[in-house]
Design a protein around this motif. Structure first.
Motif, PDB file in Angstrom:
ATOM      1  N   VAL A 103       4.366  -4.187 -17.708  1.00 43.31           N
ATOM      2  CA  VAL A 103       5.262  -5.355 -17.789  1.00 43.31           C
ATOM      3  C   VAL A 103       4.503  -6.620 -17.405  1.00 43.31           C
ATOM      4  CG1 VAL A 103       7.300  -6.429 -16.738  1.00 43.31           C
ATOM      5  CG2 VAL A 103       7.380  -4.043 -17.444  1.00 43.31           C
ATOM      6  N   ALA A 104       3.683  -6.538 -16.353  1.00 40.51           N
ATOM      7  CA  ALA A 104       2.953  -7.720 -15.890  1.00 40.51           C
ATOM      8  C   ALA A 104       1.842  -8.118 -16.850  1.00 40.51           C
ATOM      9  CB  ALA A 104       2.381  -7.455 -14.506  1.00 40.51           C
TER      10      ALA A 104
ATOM     11  N   LEU B 175       4.125   2.719 -11.147  1.00 45.42           N
ATOM     12  CA  LEU B 175       3.077   1.700 -11.036  1.00 45.42           C
ATOM     13  C   LEU B 175       2.535   1.319 -12.409  1.00 45.42           C
ATOM     14  CD1 LEU B 175       1.338  -0.007  -9.127  1.00 45.42           C
ATOM     15  CD2 LEU B 175      -0.291   1.871  -9.094  1.00 45.42           C
ATOM     16  N   ALA B 176       2.337   2.296 -13.297  1.00 51.13           N
ATOM     17  CA  ALA B 176       1.844   2.008 -14.643  1.00 51.13           C
ATOM     18  C   ALA B 176       2.845   1.165 -15.413  1.00 51.13           C
ATOM     19  CB  ALA B 176       1.552   3.312 -15.379  1.00 51.13           C
ATOM     20  N   ALA B 177       4.144   1.467 -15.253  1.00 50.50           N
ATOM     21  CA  ALA B 177       5.175   0.671 -15.952  1.00 50.50           C
ATOM     22  C   ALA B 177       5.175  -0.763 -15.446  1.00 50.50           C
ATOM     23  CB  ALA B 177       6.551   1.313 -15.746  1.00 50.50           C
TER      24      ALA B 177
ATOM     25  N   ASN C 176       0.842  -1.182   0.000  1.00 53.02           N
ATOM     26  CA  ASN C 176       0.000   0.000   0.000  1.00 53.02           C
ATOM     27  C   ASN C 176       0.881   1.238   0.000  1.00 53.02           C
ATOM     28  OD1 ASN C 176      -2.335  -1.442   0.051  1.00 53.02           O
ATOM     29  ND2 ASN C 176      -2.500  -1.420   2.276  1.00 53.02           N
ATOM     30  N   PHE C 177       0.543   2.180  -0.848  1.00 55.95           N
ATOM     31  CA  PHE C 177       1.306   3.432  -0.892  1.00 55.95           C
ATOM     32  C   PHE C 177       0.689   4.393   0.098  1.00 55.95           C
ATOM     33  CE2 PHE C 177       4.118   6.443  -2.586  1.00 55.95           C
ATOM     34  CZ  PHE C 177       3.448   7.639  -2.684  1.00 55.95           C
TER      35      PHE C 177
ATOM     36  N   ASP D  98       3.088  11.877  -9.221  1.00 54.50           N
ATOM     37  CA  ASP D  98       3.198  11.549 -10.642  1.00 54.50           C
ATOM     38  C   ASP D  98       4.258  10.485 -10.882  1.00 54.50           C
ATOM     39  OD1 ASP D  98       1.196  13.289 -11.357  1.00 54.50           O
ATOM     40  OD2 ASP D  98       2.550  14.929 -11.902  1.00 54.50           O
ATOM     41  N   LEU D  99       5.388  10.599 -10.209  1.00 53.57           N
ATOM     42  CA  LEU D  99       6.455   9.607 -10.341  1.00 53.57           C
ATOM     43  C   LEU D  99       5.975   8.241  -9.872  1.00 53.57           C
ATOM     44  CD1 LEU D  99       9.425   8.972 -10.986  1.00 53.57           C
ATOM     45  CD2 LEU D  99       9.963   9.581  -8.611  1.00 53.57           C
TER      46      LEU D  99
END
Length: 150
Positions: free
Chosen positions: A28-29, A22-24, A3-4, A16-17
């Motif tokens: 990949v998954a 998380l999107a990257a 959890n962030f 944003d970072l």
């Protein structure tokens, strides 16, 4: 899954970072998934992007068409001299109108008392009339009737 936790010192750039990271990882998954699952995920992402809230900094500088058809500009921040004067104007009007009503009522009361005093001084009355509680009411009625006949 971790959890962030956001802290009070987290900035927009940090968020944003984190979102890009998380999107990257999700990209990949998702490469090992089948075509149909990938399409469902793509549609779900598009729906999530449509429903995400627009940042306030973007809304602050844009014009918006309201539901009733009016065009609203960016909200003005802070109070300037004209806003302070415009907000004090109704209060000033209220106070001045109440003072005017007070002056009129006081003038009417003084006129009423003066007419009763003149009626008492001009008439020849027995001393018992001055102590009678209904005498003032009688004089008022007489003054109104005399004013109608004149």
């Amino acid at each position: 899954m971790k959890n962030f936790q956001t802290s009070a010192t987290a900035t927009t750039a940090d968020m944003d970072l984190w979102g890009r990271t998380l999107a990257a990882q999700l990209d990949v998954a998702s490469q090992d998934l089948g075509h149909d699952i990938g399409e469902r995920l793509r549609v779900a992402r598009q729906m999530a992007l449509k429903t995400r809230p627009i940042p306030q900094r973007l809304l602050r500088h844009s014009l918006a068409l309201q539901a009733n058809g009016t065009l609203s500009g960016p909200p003005d921040e802070g109070l300037n001299l004209w806003r302070i004067l415009a907000s004090a104007l109704p209060l000033l009007a209220l106070v001045s109108s109440l003072m005017f009503i007070q002056a009129i009522q006081q003038d009417l009361a003084e006129t009423d008392i003066a007419s009763l005093d003149s009626a008492l001084l001009l008439d020849e009355l027995p001393p018992d009339a001055y102590t009678d509680p209904g005498f003032v009411q009688f004089l008022k009625i007489q003054l109104h009737q005399n004013a109608r006949h004149d």
